[in-house]
Design an enzyme around this catalytic site. Structure first.
Site, mmCIF file in Angstrom:
data_model
loop_
_atom_site.group_PDB
_atom_site.id
_atom_site.type_symbol
_atom_site.label_atom_id
_atom_site.label_comp_id
_atom_site.label_asym_id
_atom_site.label_seq_id
_atom_site.Cartn_x
_atom_site.Cartn_y
_atom_site.Cartn_z
ATOM 1 C CE LYS A 1 -3.728 4.780 -1.385
ATOM 2 N NZ LYS A 1 -4.771 5.121 -2.371
ATOM 3 C CE1 TYR B 1 -4.045 2.016 0.718
ATOM 4 C CE2 TYR B 1 -2.733 3.050 2.453
ATOM 5 C CZ TYR B 1 -3.871 3.021 1.657
ATOM 6 O OH TYR B 1 -4.821 4.003 1.808
HETATM 7 P P1 NAP Z 1 -13.648 2.319 1.246
HETATM 8 O O1 NAP Z 1 -14.655 2.883 2.173
HETATM 9 O O2 NAP Z 1 -13.162 0.924 1.455
HETATM 10 O O3 NAP Z 1 -14.240 2.456 -0.256
HETATM 11 C C1 NAP Z 1 -13.454 2.058 -1.326
HETATM 12 C C2 NAP Z 1 -14.170 2.335 -2.620
HETATM 13 O O4 NAP Z 1 -13.271 1.930 -3.680
HETATM 14 C C3 NAP Z 1 -15.441 1.526 -2.790
HETATM 15 O O5 NAP Z 1 -16.451 2.289 -3.431
HETATM 16 C C4 NAP Z 1 -15.003 0.361 -3.684
HETATM 17 O O6 NAP Z 1 -16.010 -0.147 -4.546
HETATM 18 C C5 NAP Z 1 -13.956 1.035 -4.543
HETATM 19 N N1 NAP Z 1 -13.051 0.050 -5.119
HETATM 20 C C6 NAP Z 1 -12.156 -0.754 -4.489
HETATM 21 N N2 NAP Z 1 -11.561 -1.562 -5.374
HETATM 22 C C7 NAP Z 1 -12.082 -1.265 -6.591
HETATM 23 C C8 NAP Z 1 -11.901 -1.768 -7.893
HETATM 24 N N3 NAP Z 1 -11.032 -2.743 -8.172
HETATM 25 N N4 NAP Z 1 -12.636 -1.236 -8.913
HETATM 26 C C9 NAP Z 1 -13.521 -0.239 -8.671
HETATM 27 N N5 NAP Z 1 -13.739 0.280 -7.451
HETATM 28 C C10 NAP Z 1 -13.033 -0.239 -6.425
HETATM 29 O O7 NAP Z 1 -12.333 3.211 1.185
HETATM 30 P P2 NAP Z 1 -12.044 4.710 1.703
HETATM 31 O O8 NAP Z 1 -11.594 4.629 3.096
HETATM 32 O O9 NAP Z 1 -13.163 5.591 1.325
HETATM 33 O O10 NAP Z 1 -10.755 5.041 0.828
HETATM 34 C C11 NAP Z 1 -10.813 5.790 -0.380
HETATM 35 C C12 NAP Z 1 -9.399 6.105 -0.815
HETATM 36 O O11 NAP Z 1 -8.748 6.853 0.211
HETATM 37 C C13 NAP Z 1 -8.540 4.875 -1.058
HETATM 38 O O12 NAP Z 1 -7.684 5.091 -2.136
HETATM 39 C C14 NAP Z 1 -7.730 4.772 0.206
HETATM 40 O O13 NAP Z 1 -6.512 4.111 0.004
HETATM 41 C C15 NAP Z 1 -7.532 6.233 0.552
HETATM 42 N N6 NAP Z 1 -7.239 6.455 1.960
HETATM 43 C C16 NAP Z 1 -8.136 6.159 2.918
HETATM 44 C C17 NAP Z 1 -7.822 6.394 4.244
HETATM 45 C C18 NAP Z 1 -8.781 6.122 5.364
HETATM 46 O O14 NAP Z 1 -8.372 6.319 6.524
HETATM 47 N N7 NAP Z 1 -9.992 5.711 5.116
HETATM 48 C C19 NAP Z 1 -6.560 6.911 4.581
HETATM 49 C C20 NAP Z 1 -5.653 7.177 3.561
HETATM 50 C C21 NAP Z 1 -6.001 6.959 2.248
HETATM 51 P P3 NAP Z 1 -17.285 -0.993 -3.948
HETATM 52 O O15 NAP Z 1 -18.114 0.018 -3.215
HETATM 53 O O16 NAP Z 1 -17.936 -1.526 -5.173
HETATM 54 O O17 NAP Z 1 -16.683 -2.033 -3.063
#
Ligand code: NAP
Length: 250
Positions: A160, A156
């Protein structure tokens, strides 16, 4: 008050849940037509339906962002309906954590492909019409893990960090066409991705020791920054990485 010209179109990946959903809804509130992409048709469909119910414009498209052919086909379909997608938010992401010696090739490849290579696929297809229209916004959602590293997240953090290199390079390649490319690096935000940590009192107390603002972030904290970077007002900002992390990566 931000400015968005009429008839702007955005595509947000991972818009089915969490941060991507909040960004899609925030852009829609600015009058932008939002193409919501996620892996499952149900989740992007629900986001698009919520936007339309709130008076906005949106459509849903289920695409596996890790699949080059699927992204290519989706872009062909989108560009047949919209001459240009003005705003691209590469947000879809997954984690498959584990210490290096226990990390399988599959876990490495899936995380690199979904978080990093997907940005290459979408940008390659959607930036060309942006260059012709001489305006564009690309926002890549990276992570503090890509800035600081994080034990247990070699795949990851590498993905990133790769997104940061891609952001800076494309900012240089596209600058002459008034397309800005920036990255937002969230810290710990309350979404499905972090529920396991946030809901564990011991683990969350440990995490918050490293967060000067002493709280987890909300999806709106990230959506506000991403929306600003897509606005007219952000036109002189490119190649930057904004950590939205309660001060973690200071
Ligand atoms: P999340 O709640 O797990 O949601 C992830 C979303 O990405 C979902 O809509 C999922 O689709 C979609 N997705 C995953 N794999 C995919 C694929 N192969 N094709 C199409 N769509 C896909 O994640 P989040 O926490 O909102 O994170 C969003 C972004 O922020 C990510 O890049 C993550 O790495 C980054 N981020 C998050 C955090 C945090 O603390 N949450 C911190 C740093 C960075 P489905 O709905 O269909 O499953």
């Amino acid at each position: 008050m931000l400015t968005f010209k009429p008839n702007r179109t955005a595509l947000v990946t991972g818009a089915g849940r969490g941060i991507g959903k909040a960004i899609a809804e925030s852009l829609a509130r600015q009058g932008v037509t939002v193409i919501c992409v996620s892996k499952s048709a149900d989740s992007c469909g629900a986001t698009a339906a919520a936007i339309v119910a709130a008076g906005g414009k949106a459509k849903a498209l289920a695409v596996d962002v890790a699949d080059s052919a699927a992204v290519s086909k989706a872009c062909e379909q989108i560009l047949a309906e919209h001459p240009v997608v003005d705003i691209l938010v590469n947000n879809a992401g997954i984690t498959r954590d584990g210490l290096l010696f226990r990390m399988s090739d599959d876990d490495w490849n899936a995380v690199i492909q979904t978080n990093l290579t997907s940005c290459f696929y979408w940008t390659k297809h959607l930036a060309r019409p942006m260059t012709r229209s001489r305006w564009g916004r690309i926002v890549n959602i990276t992570s503090v893990s890509g800035i600081m590293g994080n034990a247990g997240q070699a795949n990851y953090s590498a993905a990133k960090a790769g997104m940061i290199g891609l952001t800076k390079t494309l900012a240089k390649e596209f600058a002459s066409r008034a397309i800005t490319v920036n990255a937002v690096a969230p810290g710990f935000i309350k979404t499905d991705m972090t529920t396991e940590f946030v809901n564990n009192a011991e683990v969350s107390a440990k995490i918050l020791e490293a967060v000067p603002l002493k709280r987890f972030g909300e999806v709106q904290d990230i959506a506000a920054a991403a929306t600003f970077l897509c606005s007219e007002e952000a036109g002189y900002i490119t190649g930057q990485v904004f950590a939205i992390d309660g001060g973690m990566a200071m």
